[in-house]
Design an enzyme around this catalytic site. Structure first.
Site, short mmCIF file in Angstrom:
data_model
loop_
_atom_site.label_atom_id
_atom_site.label_comp_id
_atom_site.label_asym_id
_atom_site.label_seq_id
_atom_site.Cartn_x
_atom_site.Cartn_y
_atom_site.Cartn_z
N GLU A 57 16.94 -29.21 39.60
CA GLU A 57 15.68 -29.64 40.18
C GLU A 57 15.03 -30.56 39.15
OE1 GLU A 57 12.36 -30.72 40.72
OE2 GLU A 57 11.68 -28.80 39.92
N GLU A 66 10.75 -38.04 36.68
CA GLU A 66 11.14 -37.17 35.56
C GLU A 66 12.48 -37.58 34.96
OE1 GLU A 66 10.87 -33.09 36.73
OE2 GLU A 66 8.74 -33.21 37.22
#
Length: 463
Positions: A57, A66
């Site tokens: 994730e 990210e």
């Protein structure tokens, strides 16, 4: 049932907690925990062999913010087998062109006028010419009332990210997609609504969608329960120079772009299909200085009218005003009302640059900027007739943090003349117990997950 499992966690407090949970659940010698970034892992050192299953994730509201692209590319090159199965396997990004006067005022400065409609402050030319900031504006679009925006197009698929990467070709770190759009109705191409969904397993129909409720694949009526998301929201991107769409069915080009960490958009006519669009950046200091919520607050007409009503009824040509707060545009409006002088407490570099541009653009001569009210001479303090604030401060995280207005007053209160008028003169705080439909989950103990006892995690969060 896996032969080997390697877990990777770079955030040490979480890694230490995971280590204790593995031991408490009898998996202490079955799961190898690596306390570093996956891009620092090496086969034979951190993992016994390449893995044929990856569960990760790495996503945020923007999907790639990210560093998912470089992390997946590194994993495929260094840590995974050619026949690896990745969960999730694929992401699809969506964009919809929108007109919204409400959302548009979160991205620029509007004219400030008095109660009679006379212009007090015009936005600086730098602001009007600025393309704005391409940075993502996370928002819960489901909380934006339908009457506050006008869809100019249907949602369109703009990018696909293949996490499984069956070919040897890395996921591109930079792409441009030019899409010909057909207008559903006339309007202004103010902004883009953006969201994504992920397919969990190749060939399966298990899809997790982050779409707002009115575009969600499971939405049928307002009574439907759409999965709650508070971490992955949706996003707004502002078009540098909105185009006017004059008729239904008009065609135009939506330019969709991404680099390794972010996205940006632009709209232009179909005659410029080959035009490359570079990422735009703020050149006027407004977008560098203030978050979107503060810019929207500056432009909130009902709120501004209440402040301006007070200023018009209380200021005279002899008024000496001190403004406490950051980016107090209404303090500059007070200067335009014909007062003797206005002192602005302004210690933020970009905010001061923006405020100075407003002063210059509107030919305001009776304004002085100071970085700290402690530098204000006692002779000047003793002449003050009014102290004014909106109030807003950069370091305010919660609304009541703006009570810093009162803390600053404490520094000069004994030096002020007894006749000085202070606005706001008082404040009240209200509290009410509420029941949340979903938000309570951020504090609710996990307890058990897929047979794992996570009480140690719950204890860490609670402490």
């Amino acid at each position: 049932g896996a032969d080997t499992v390697t877990a990777c966690e770079a955030f040490i407090p979480m890694a230490n907690c995971a280590e204790r949970i593995f031991t408490a659940n009898g998996f202490g010698n079955k799961v190898r925990l690596v306390k570093k970034r996956s891009t620092e892992m090496r086969i034979g050192v951190d993992m016994p062999q390449r893995a044929n299953l990856l569960v990760a994730e790495l996503l945020d509201t923007e999907l790639i913010g990210e560093g998912a692209i470089s992390i997946y590319n590194h994993a495929h090159d260094e840590l995974l087998t050619d026949d690896v199965v990745c969960i999730p396997s694929k992401a699809t990004c969506y964009a919809q062109v929108i007109q919204s006067p409400l959302a548009s005022q979160w991205n620029t400065m509007k004219i400030v006028a008095d109660l009679d409609g006379n212009i007090l402050l015009n936005p600086p030319k730098d602001v009007l010419q600025c393309k704005g900031d391409a940075a993502v504006h996370d928002i819960q679009l489901s909380q934006l009332s339908l009457e506050h925006f006008l869809p100019l197009t249907k949602p369109a698929e703009i990018f696909e990210f293949d996490f499984n990467r069956k070919s040897k070709t890395p996921v591109p770190v930079q792409r441009q997609q030019l899409l010909e759009m057909i207008a559903l109705q006339p309007g202004s191409t103010d902004l883009i609504f953006y969201w994504w969904d992920i397919s969990m397993y190749s060939g399966d129909n298990l899809v997790l969608s982050c779409a707002p409720y009115w575009a969600h694949p499971d939405y049928k009526s307002r009574n439907d329960v759409i999965p709650w998301r508070d971490h992955w929201m949706q996003a707004i991107y502002y078009i540098p120079k909105p185009q006017h769409i004059s008729i239904t069915g008009e065609k135009f080009v939506l330019s969709c772009n991404h680099d390794e960490y972010s996205l940006w958009f632009d709209v232009h006519s179909s005659q410029k299909l080959d035009e490359s669009i570079s990422r735009h950046a703020c050149t006027c200091n407004l977008h560098l200085a203030y978050p979107r919520s503060r810019i929207g607050q500056m432009n909130q007409s009902v709120r501004n009218k209440k402040f301006l009503n007070y200023l018009e009824n209380n200021l005279t040509k002899d008024s000496q005003v001190l403004c406490l707060g950051d980016g107090c545009v209404l303090g500059l409006a007070a200067a335009k009302m014909g007062v003797a002088s206005v002192v602005m407490s302004e210690n933020h570099y970009f905010s001061k640059r923006f405020m100075e541009s407003v002063v210059k653009n509107n030919d305001i001569e009776n304004v002085q900027f100071i970085e700290n009210i402690s530098t204000l001479p006692e002779s000047k303090i003793s002449q003050l007739t009014h102290i004014f604030g909106e109030p807003y401060f950069f370091n305010a995280i919660l609304p009541w943090d703006n009570f810093q207005f009162g803390n600053l007053l404490e520094n000069i209160i004994e030096k002020l003349p007894p006749t000085v008028k202070i606005t706001p003169h008082s404040a009240k705080m209200f509290a009410v117990p509420v029941q949340f439909t979903d938000l309570h989950k951020i504090r609710t103990p996990v307890q058990q997950c897929e047979g794992f006892d996570l009480k140690l995690f719950d204890r860490m969060i609670k402490v």
